[in-house]
Design an enzyme around this catalytic site. Structure first.
Site, PDB file in Angstrom:
ATOM      1  N   THR A   1       0.878  -1.187   0.000  1.00  0.00           N
ATOM      2  CA  THR A   1       0.000   0.000   0.000  1.00  0.00           C
ATOM      3  C   THR A   1       0.912   1.232   0.000  1.00  0.00           C
ATOM      4  OG1 THR A   1      -0.216  -0.153   2.415  1.00  0.00           O
ATOM      5  CG2 THR A   1      -1.977  -1.113   1.088  1.00  0.00           C
TER       6      THR A   1
ATOM      7  N   LYS B   1       3.796  -6.973   4.033  1.00  0.00           N
ATOM      8  CA  LYS B   1       3.506  -5.571   3.696  1.00  0.00           C
ATOM      9  C   LYS B   1       3.206  -4.853   5.005  1.00  0.00           C
ATOM     10  CE  LYS B   1       0.330  -3.325   3.467  1.00  0.00           C
ATOM     11  NZ  LYS B   1      -0.453  -2.372   4.354  1.00  0.00           N
TER      12      LYS B   1
ATOM     13  N   THR C   1      -0.789  -2.940  10.809  1.00  0.00           N
ATOM     14  CA  THR C   1      -1.427  -3.074   9.500  1.00  0.00           C
ATOM     15  C   THR C   1      -0.465  -3.816   8.655  1.00  0.00           C
ATOM     16  OG1 THR C   1      -2.630  -1.047   9.567  1.00  0.00           O
ATOM     17  CG2 THR C   1      -2.360  -1.990   7.446  1.00  0.00           C
TER      18      THR C   1
ATOM     19  N   GLU D   1       6.229   4.708   7.653  1.00  0.00           N
ATOM     20  CA  GLU D   1       5.861   5.956   6.981  1.00  0.00           C
ATOM     21  C   GLU D   1       6.564   7.174   7.560  1.00  0.00           C
ATOM     22  OE1 GLU D   1       1.682   5.842   7.496  1.00  0.00           O
ATOM     23  OE2 GLU D   1       1.338   4.596   5.740  1.00  0.00           O
TER      24      GLU D   1
ATOM     25  N   ASN E   1       0.096  10.648   6.936  1.00  0.00           N
ATOM     26  CA  ASN E   1      -1.104  10.143   7.590  1.00  0.00           C
ATOM     27  C   ASN E   1      -2.243  11.134   7.624  1.00  0.00           C
ATOM     28  OD1 ASN E   1      -0.530   7.347   8.398  1.00  0.00           O
ATOM     29  ND2 ASN E   1       1.243   8.336   9.344  1.00  0.00           N
TER      30      ASN E   1
ATOM     31  N   SER F   1      -7.029  10.968   1.046  1.00  0.00           N
ATOM     32  CA  SER F   1      -7.379  11.887  -0.035  1.00  0.00           C
ATOM     33  C   SER F   1      -6.529  11.633  -1.266  1.00  0.00           C
ATOM     34  CB  SER F   1      -7.229  13.319   0.445  1.00  0.00           C
ATOM     35  OG  SER F   1      -6.004  13.496   1.117  1.00  0.00           O
TER      36      SER F   1
END
Lengths: 387, 387
Positions: free
Chosen positions: A150, A172, A183, A263, A382, A387
Site C-alpha cells: 500500500t 507488507k 497493519t 511511513e 497520515n 485523499s
C-alpha cells in the site's frame, strides 16, 4: 525469494483494478502439498475486518491450501455485503483451484470502509487473473510481494534454509505498526513436514519476539494477519526447536524491513531494556518509551532527551526505582542513577540506526522494542492518506 | 483576575535569571488568612520531580501558607542536590514571610535534568525579588501567571464567584497534557471558609472531570501539581456542593485554555462518547481515540476518517459491539451501525473546534475527552524544545 522459495508453492501478483492507480493489487499463494498444515496469528483488535473474521474460522481446522490477498481496500466495517465479498472471493479461488472454500485464507489491506460492488468485482477479477499467472519461480514470489503493497516503498521478502528445508516469506506494512501486530499482512511458507499444532507454536513463539515488539506508532490495525503454510515437499520432518528458529529468523528479518519502511520515519530506534525483574516488565518499559510522542519527536530532532525517557517509564507499573535507572543514547550514558551523566553534546543521533539502552537495575531480564521517530513526514503521510 | 481575585491573597511574578531568555520565571502566591487550609493533586507518574516530592509531604497536614513556583527548569532527576534546592527554596520563602518551611509549596516546570548551582541561586534570588514585589491586585495575579509560562503563548487565568465568595486560578501548560494531569501547574485560591478535607474532595471531584479528561499528547509529566488554597477571608462558609461547582467551573475554564494553547495544534477536539455501559467505559473509549496518532493526523488533514476511530476503540475492553457503533464528525454521521453512512464530503473540518460523537449503543453513560490534532508544528516544537 519469498513465498516461492520453499518447494511446493506457487504464487502470483496481478493488477485487477482494485487500486485506482492501476498498480498490482491482488496476490495469490497456493500450497501444492503434499501436506496442507497451516497456522495463523490475527489482530487482537475487536474491530476485525471481514477477511479476518473469515480466515480465523476457516483456519480452525489447521489446514489451508491457498491465500488470496488484496491491497486497495481493507473490507472492514463494510457490513454483511463486505463479508459476502470475502466469502465469494474464497469460493472463486476454490472453484478455480478445485479445492474447498474453507481451505482458502483471505487477506485485505487498505482504507477502512472500502468494500463496495466495484471493489468486489475487481477482487473477483483479480482471482481469475492470478490463477492464470501462477508460477513457482522467484519472479512469481516477487510479483505477489509487490501486489500487497500500500504505502510501502519496497516489497519485503525474507528466507531461511536449514535442516534440509526452507522457510520463506513476504510482508507488507508501513504504518499502524503496533503490538498485537500491525497493519501488516505476512505470508510464510515452508516445505518442512510439520503438523498444524507445531506450526502454531512455532509461529506464536516467533511473532511474540518479532512483530509483537515492533511498535511504530501505537496504533493497532483491523486487518493484521500472519500466516504460516507447510507443504512438506522437502520430505524433511522439522524439529520444533529448529523450525521455531527458522520462522523466527524470517519474521525478524521481515520486521526489520517493516521498521525501515515505516511511513515518514527518519530514525529506526531499538529500545533495549536491561536489568528488568521480568521479561514482561522489560517489554512494558520499552513500549512506554516507544509510545511517547515527545520522545519520538526529540529523536527526530537529534536530541538525546533522556528526561522524556524517564517520564515515559515512570508511567508503567514495572518493578524498578526510577531514581536508579541508567539511560544511554547510541552508547553514551547521559543519565546515571537518575541524574545527568555524560554531556548530551557527546551523543551523535545523526545515523538512522538509533540505540537507546535503559538499565533498570532491578533484575536479570531484557527485551528490545523497535520503533521509529515522529516526523513531519509521518504527519504529512497520515493526514493525506485518504485523499 | 486569577490568584488575587479572592480576598486574603497576594502574588508576584519576577524575572530572576532562571530562564536564559531573561523573561519572568519566579512566581509567589501568599495566603494571608485568616485560615490556611489547602489541598493538592500531584502527578501519578512514579518519576516525580523534587518539588513534587517535597510538596506532597509538606501538604500532608492540610495546610499551606505560600506557593513558590519557577519556570525555566523542572528540577527533576537532579538528585540529592536538586532536593536540597527545593528545600532551601521553601526555607528562604518561610524566612522572608515569617512562617514555617513546611507551610510552603514548591512547584517547578521546564526541562528535566536542569537543577544545578546556577539554577538554585537564580531561584533563591527570585524568592527575594518576589517577596518584595507582592501585591493583592489584578496586576500582581497576572504577573504570577506570566512567570510560570514555558512554551505557553498566553497566560491562563479564570475566576468564579458565587455564594459570597470567589474561586480564582492560574495555570501553565501547553503540551505533555495527559491523564493524571499534564506538564501543568495550577494554583487555585478561594476566600471561602472550608476545611482541608472538603477542599480535597472538591478539588479531586473537579480535576477528575476537567484536567484528567484533557489528553493532549498522551504523555504524563513529572511535575504536575494542582493546588487549592483557602484564606477564609470572605467569612462565608461554603457548602461542599457549591464549592465543588465553583472549583469545577474554574478548572474547566483553565483546562480549555490549556487545550486551546496546546503546542502546534490546529484543532481543539472534543470526543463525546455516548451510550456507554459505564462512565469508565466512556472515558476509556474516548481516551483510546485521543491517543491514536493516525486519528489525530487525519484531523490535521481535515479528513473525517471514521475507520481510524473504530480501529482505536476496538483496542479497548469496554462493553460494546464495534459493529453497532455510530460515529459523527461535526454533526454529520459518517458511520452507522459499523457501516458507512453519510458521505465524508459532507463533513466540514476546517473550524478549529471539532466534535466527534461516538454512540456505543451499550448503555446510558457518557463522557467527553478533549485532545488536539497531530500537526507539523507539534513535531517541530517538540523536536526543538531542548535546543
Amino acid at each position: 525469494m519469498s513465498v516461492t522459495a520453499a518447494a511446493g508453492f506457487r504464487a502470483a501478483g496481478v493488477a485487477a483494478g482494485v487500486k485506482s492507480s492501476g498498480g498490482a493489487d491482488v496476490a495469490l499463494v497456493v500450497n501444492d502439498g503434499p501436506i496442507d498444515a497451516a497456522a495463523g496469528v490475527f489482530t487482537a483488535n475487536r474491530a476485525k475486518a471481514n477477511p479476518v473474521l473469515w480466515s480465523q474460522q476457516a483456519l480452525a481446522d489447521g489446514t489451508a491450501r491457498a491465500v488470496i490477498l488484496n491491497s486497495g481496500g481493507a473490507n472492514c466495517f463494510t457490513g454483511a455485503f463486505g463479508f459476502q465479498t470475502t466469502h465469494q472471493t474464497a469460493e472463486r479461488v476454490a472453484e478455480r483451484l478445485g479445492i474447498g472454500a474453507v481451505e482458502v485464507q483471505v487477506c485485505s489491506t487498505g482504507l477502512i470502509g472500502v468494500g463496495d460492488e466495484a471493489f468486489r468485482q475487481a477482487v473477483l477479477r483479480g482471482v481469475d487473473l492470478a490463477v492464470d499467472a501462477l508460477g513457482d519461480d522467484e519472479a512469481a514470489g516477487l510479483a505477489a510481494a509487490r501486489a500487497i503493497m500500500t504505502t510501502d516503498s519496497v516489497p519485503k521478502q525474507a528466507i531461511d534454509s536449514r535442516g534440509g528445508y526452507t522457510v520463506g516469506g513476504m510482508a507488507k506494512g508501513a504504518g499502524m505498526l503496533a503490538p498485537g501486530l500491525a497493519t501488516m499482512l505476512v505470508v510464510l511458507t515452508t516445505d518442512a513436514v510439520a503438523d498444524a499444532a507445531m506450526l502454531d507454536r512455532a509461529l506464536r513463539a516467533a511473532t511474540r519476539v518479532t512483530f509483537d515488539r515492533l511498535d511504530s506508532d501505537g496504533c493497532m490495525s483491523t486487518n493484521d494477519t500472519v500466516l504460516l503454510l507447510a507443504s512438506g515437499a522437502s520430505g524433511q520432518r522439522a524439529s520444533e526447536a529448529e523450525l521455531t528458529a527458522a520462522v523466527t529468523a524470517v519474521c525478524d528479518d521481515l520486521a526489520r524491513q517493516l521498521q525501515a519502511d515505516a511511513e515518514g520515519a527518519s530514525h529506526d530506534i531499538a529500545i533495549e531494556v536491561l536489568g528488568a525483574a521480568s521479561e514482561d516488565d522489560a517489554v512494558s518499559v520499552g513500549r512506554s518509551v516507544a509510545r511517547s510522542n515527545l520522545f519520538k519527536a526529540a529523536i527526530f530532532g537529534n536530541d538525546p532527551n533522556w528526561g522524556r525517557v524517564l517520564a515515559a517509564i515512570g508511567t508503567t507499573d514495572a518493578s524498578f526505582d526510577p531514581f536508579e535507572v541508567d539511560v544511554a543514547f547510541n552508547g553514551v550514558r547521559v543519565c546515571h542513577a537518575g541524574e545527568p551523566d555524560r554531556p548530551r553534546e557527546e551523543v551523535d543521533l545523526t545515523p538512522r540506526e538509533t540505540r537507546i539502552r535503559i538499565d533498570l537495575h532491578a533484575g536479570e531480564h531484557a527485551a528490545t522494542i523497535r520503533t521509529n521517530d515522529l516526523t513531519h513526514e509521518y504527519v504529512h503521510e497520515n493526514s493525506a492518506y485518504a485523499s
